[in-house]
Design a protein around this motif. Structure first.
Motif: not given
Ligand SMILES: Nc1ncnc2c1ncn2[C@@H]1O[C@H](COP(=O)(O)OP(=O)(O)O)[C@@H](O)[C@H]1O
Ligand SMILES: [Mg+2]
Length: 267
Positions: A13-20, A38-46, A247-249, A263-267
Motif C-alpha cells: 500500500k502507498f498511503d491508502d492506495f493498494t498497488a499490489v 497493463p501500465n500501472g498494474a503493479g508489476k514493478s512494485t512486485t 503509467e499510473n494505471g 490522480r496520482r503522481r509517482r514518488h
C-alpha cells in the motif's frame, strides 16, 4: 519440481492506495515465468518487493528457501535484478561498472576478472569493455545490465521490461541471451514485458496482474483455452480491457473526461 520463488498474500500500500493486493504464486526452479499486466498494474512494485528494494505492507516471500524479509543477505545472494529504469554509471566504462557491482556483491577478488569476462562474453560486450557507457546504444546498455546481474551467479534472474524501447533485432538478441542462461545454466527467469509475442515464445508459465490482483495464471495453452482465444494477446486484452492506461494505471479515456487531471503522481 521444487519452487525457487514462493509468494504468499503479498501486498503493498502507498498511503491508502493498494498497488499490489494480496497476490500469491510459485515459480518452479529452472523455469521461465512471465509476469504480465497493463501500465500501472503493479508489476514493478512486485519486483521491487521480491528484490528487497521495497518493504511489503503484508505477505511472505521465499527465494531459494530464504525468507526475503528475515534473511535478506542470503536472499540477495540468490537473485540478480535488471530494473525497468537504466541504472548504470554513464561516466564509467563497462568494465568499471561490472567491477563496482562485483565488489558490492562481495565476489572474491581472485574470481572477479574471470567472472566479469564470462558475463560480458555472454552478452557479446567483451570487446567493448573499455568503452564508456555513455557511448553505448540503448540495446548495449541493456545487455550490460544483464551481464552485471550475472556476476554473483544468481539462481534466479528478475528482469523488469528488459526489451522495452529496443529495436526488434536487439530484442531478439536479448531474449536469446536470456534463453541461453535458462537452458544452459538452468537459471530461473522472472520477467515482465509488454510484448505478448515475446512472452508467448519463451514463457513456461504466465501470470497476468491487473489493478494489483492476479487475474489469470497458467501455461500459454491453459490461458488460451480458458479464454477461448488463439493468442495470448487476445486473452490479455479480453481480461484487462482495451482502454489505454497511463503509467499510473489511469484509463486515458476517463482522464480526458476528468480534464486530463492526474490522480496520482509517482514518488
Ligand atoms: N512510490 C510510489 N508511491 C505512490 N504510488 C506508487 C509508487 N510506486 C508505484 N505507485 C503506483 O502503484 C501502481 C503500480 O505501479 P507499478 O508497479 O510501477 O506498475 P507497472 O510496473 O505494472 O506498470 C501505479 O498506480 C503507480 O502509480
Ligand atoms: Mg513497471
Amino acid at each position: 519440481m521444487q519452487n525457487i520463488l514462493s509468494v504468499q498474500s503479498l501486498t503493498k500500500k502507498f498511503d491508502d492506495f493498494t498497488a499490489v493486493n494480496s497476490i500469491s504464486f510459485d515459480v518452479e526452479a529452472g523455469s521461465i515465468f512471465a509476469f504480465l499486466g497493463p501500465n500501472g498494474a503493479g508489476k514493478s512494485t512486485t519486483i521491487k518487493m521480491l528484490t528487497t528494494v521495497l518493504k511489503p505492507t503484508n505477505g511472505e516471500i521465499r527465494i531459494n528457501g530464504f525468507n526475503v524479509l528475515k534473511e535478506q543477505d542470503e536472499a540477495r545472494a540468490s537473485f540478480g535484478i535488471v530494473f525497468q529504469d537504466q541504472s548504470l554509471d554513464d561516466e564509467l566504462t563497462a568494465y568499471e561498472n561490472m567491477t563496482y557491482h562485483a565488489v558490492i556483491y562481495k565476489v572474491p577478488k581472485k574470481e572477479r576478472d574471470e567472472r566479469i569476462r564470462k558475463a560480458l562474453e555472454i552478452v557479446g560486450l567483451w570487446d567493448r569493455r573499455k568503452d564508456f557507457v555513455k557511448t553505448y546504444s540503448g540495446g548495449m546498455k541493456r545487455r550490460l545490465e544483464i551481464a552485471r546481474s550475472l556476476v554473483h551467479y544468481p539462481k534466479i534472474l528478475f528482469l523488469d521490461e528488459p526489451t522495452v524501447g529496443l529495436d526488434p533485432q536487439t530484442r531478439k538478441a536479448i531474449w536469446s541471451h536470456i534463453q541461453t542462461l535458462n537452458k544452459e545454466r538452468g537459471m530461473t527467469i522472472f520477467l515482465t514485458t509488454h510484448y505478448m509475442e515475446e512472452a508467448e515464445a519463451i514463457a513456461d508459465k504466465i501470470a497476468i496482474i491487473d489493478h494489483g490482483k492476479i487475474i489469470e495464471t497458467g501455461t500459454l495453452e491453459e490461458i488460451k483455452e480458458r479464454n477461448g482465444t488463439g493468442t495470448l494477446e487476445e486473452a490479455f486484452l479480453n481480461l484487462t480491457g482495451r482502454d489505454i492506461r497511463d503509467e499510473n494505471g489511469a484509463s486515458m479515456s476517463k482522464m480526458r473526461l476528468m480534464g486530463g487531471m492526474h490522480r496520482r503522481r509517482r514518488h
